[in-house]
Design a protein around this motif. Structure first.
Motif, short mmCIF file in Angstrom:
data_model
loop_
_atom_site.label_atom_id
_atom_site.label_comp_id
_atom_site.label_asym_id
_atom_site.label_seq_id
_atom_site.Cartn_x
_atom_site.Cartn_y
_atom_site.Cartn_z
N ARG A 41 -21.35 11.24 6.37
CA ARG A 41 -20.83 10.54 5.20
C ARG A 41 -21.77 9.47 4.67
NH1 ARG A 41 -18.24 7.96 9.58
NH2 ARG A 41 -18.23 5.68 9.50
N ASP A 42 -22.86 9.18 5.37
CA ASP A 42 -23.79 8.14 4.95
C ASP A 42 -24.58 8.58 3.72
OD1 ASP A 42 -23.07 6.38 6.97
OD2 ASP A 42 -24.52 7.18 8.38
N GLY A 65 -19.86 0.96 1.80
CA GLY A 65 -20.50 2.26 1.89
C GLY A 65 -21.74 2.42 1.04
N LEU A 66 -22.03 1.41 0.20
CA LEU A 66 -23.22 1.47 -0.65
C LEU A 66 -23.99 0.16 -0.54
CD1 LEU A 66 -21.78 3.08 -3.94
CD2 LEU A 66 -22.99 4.23 -2.07
N PHE A 101 -27.77 -3.24 6.98
CA PHE A 101 -26.38 -3.26 6.55
C PHE A 101 -25.64 -4.38 7.27
CE2 PHE A 101 -27.14 1.54 6.38
CZ PHE A 101 -27.61 1.48 5.08
N MET A 102 -24.57 -4.88 6.65
CA MET A 102 -23.78 -5.92 7.31
C MET A 102 -22.89 -5.35 8.40
SD MET A 102 -20.79 -6.95 4.59
CE MET A 102 -21.95 -7.43 3.32
N GLY A 103 -22.59 -4.06 8.33
CA GLY A 103 -21.77 -3.43 9.35
C GLY A 103 -20.34 -3.95 9.34
N ASP A 104 -19.56 -3.48 10.29
CA ASP A 104 -18.17 -3.94 10.40
C ASP A 104 -18.12 -5.43 10.73
OD1 ASP A 104 -17.51 -1.33 9.96
OD2 ASP A 104 -16.11 -1.18 11.64
N HIS A 130 -16.28 4.71 -4.13
CA HIS A 130 -17.71 4.63 -4.42
C HIS A 130 -18.41 5.97 -4.24
CE1 HIS A 130 -17.02 3.26 -0.21
NE2 HIS A 130 -18.09 3.99 0.06
N HIS A 131 -17.91 6.82 -3.34
CA HIS A 131 -18.46 8.17 -3.20
C HIS A 131 -18.09 9.02 -4.42
CE1 HIS A 131 -18.28 7.34 1.36
NE2 HIS A 131 -19.54 7.27 0.97
N ARG A 132 -16.85 8.87 -4.88
CA ARG A 132 -16.39 9.65 -6.03
C ARG A 132 -17.14 9.26 -7.30
NH1 ARG A 132 -11.52 12.37 -5.03
NH2 ARG A 132 -10.52 11.84 -3.04
#
Length: 375
Positions: free
Chosen positions: A38-39, A161-162, A222-225, A300-302
């Protein structure tokens, strides 16, 4: 205002330097996961930016505690200690998840524990501005506070996610919220503008400013969780803190909208993340999956599938966050008719930008074939 600007600067500088150090250490010891289906990035990238963001938070809070300006904020140290403890715990939980991909139920339990610590120590909704009505009891306030905190943490985390998406959305929304809380402080305590909500908001703004240069497309880290949940926690905390600045018994009918802003504004800022969170949970439950199971069907994927570029998808979130948060804040000091006019014009612009790939595609269909090839 100068004191808050100084806190933003401290948080930005410490986070920027901390992110650089975290990036170097992550590459040196290969502290990054393999690319998942999914990345959207194409090479392994560290996900520990939240550690640097927490460093920016804790150092700035320490600096603020040593300055006389914020003496009133630290007069009740139990609240500040509860926030710091909660921030540390959520960063640790996120750090472990970024490295080892924790089971969703374990992570959710940790979020409830962190939110419970905040609420138990008094960082919770104090009052509701409805003609003198306050939260019914400590128990009700506790439950509502925990629910809101966990909801906001997950809403922020779900849109991570982006490149630059979370940091930018939080930066825009928190800047608007800081402006509101500062103006509210001027009205409610004209001799002392310093309060916990504004301080936390200022620190969050600095954290995002310091991190965003490394997270802008193409992101180096990335900031991650750990970072997303930390930002969500602090956004919820600042919103909860500001509810205590309004005496509901003094709110007239004409003041209802400004008085409700402590609750409306954070939700308005996160309207897209909350929508994405709700749709994701419903989608996964309908498919018989865990509500926290990962997929590539987020908004954001859509948007990318719709035709927006990586940056274009991020800017869609920026545009809507700006429109919604600024519109809500304007109710605080601008006549309602002017706010509605601003919202209508902004809505037209935001919808046009969001639908632009489709508009461009359909307009190209009306061109001669020779010209279509150049579109």
């Amino acid at each position: 205002m100068r004191a808050y600007l100084l806190m933003m600067l401290v948080a930005a500088v410490v986070t920027f330097i901390g992110t650089f150090a975290t990036l170097r250490i992550s590459h040196k010891y290969k502290l990054y996961p393999q690319i998942r289906a999914r990345d959207v990035h194409t090479k392994p990238t560290p996900r520990l930016g939240g550690v640097a963001m927490f460093l920016g938070f804790i150092v700035t809070m320490g600096v603020a505690g040593s300055l006389g300006w914020f003496k009133g904020v630290f007069a009740e140290p139990i609240h500040v200690l509860a926030i710091i403890t909660a921030a540390l715990l959520i960063t640790i939980i996120g750090f472990l998840d970024d490295l080892y991909d924790l089971d969703w139920s374990l992570k959710l339990a940790g979020q409830f524990l962190v939110a419970g610590i905040l609420a138990w120590q008094g960082v919770q909704i104090v009052s509701l501005p409805i003609a003198g009505v306050t939260i019914g009891s400590f128990g009700i306030s506790f439950v509502v506070t925990v629910f809101i905190t966990v909801l906001v943490m997950n809403a922020v985390n779900f849109i991570d996610g982006l490149d630059g998406l979370v940091a930018g959305v939080v930066l825009i929304g928190t800047t608007v919220f800081f402006t509101y809380s500062y103006l509210l402080a001027q009205l409610t305590s004209p001799t002392n503008y310093f309060n916990l909500a504004s301080l936390i908001s200022a620190v969050v703004i600095g954290m995002c400013l310091g991190f965003l240069p490394y997270n802008w497309h193409r992101a180096k880290i990335f900031m991650g969780d750990s970072g997303a949940m930390l930002l969500g926690l602090l956004m919820a905390t600042s919103a909860l803190s500001v509810t205590g600045q309004i005496d509901p018994e003094l709110v007239s009918k004409d003041d209802l909208v400004p008085a409700f802003l402590p609750l409306i504004l954070p939700l308005a800022i996160l309207v897209l993340p909350l929508l994405d969170f709700t749709l994701a949970v419903l989608r996964r439950l309908r498919a018989g999956k865990s509500p926290f199971a990962a997929d590539r069907l987020h908004i954001h994927h859509r948007l990318q599938d719709f035709g927006h570029s990586h940056l274009g998808s991020v800017l869609v979130f920026y545009v809507w966050t700006t429109l919604i948060s600024v519109s809500c804040m304007l109710f605080f000091f601008v006549p309602a008719f002017a706010v509605w006019a601003f919202m209508i014009l902004g809505l037209i612009g935001a919808l046009t930008y969001t639908m632009w790939p489709l508009i461009k595609k359909r307009s190209a269909n009306y061109l001669p074939k020779k010209e279509q090839a150049n579109v």
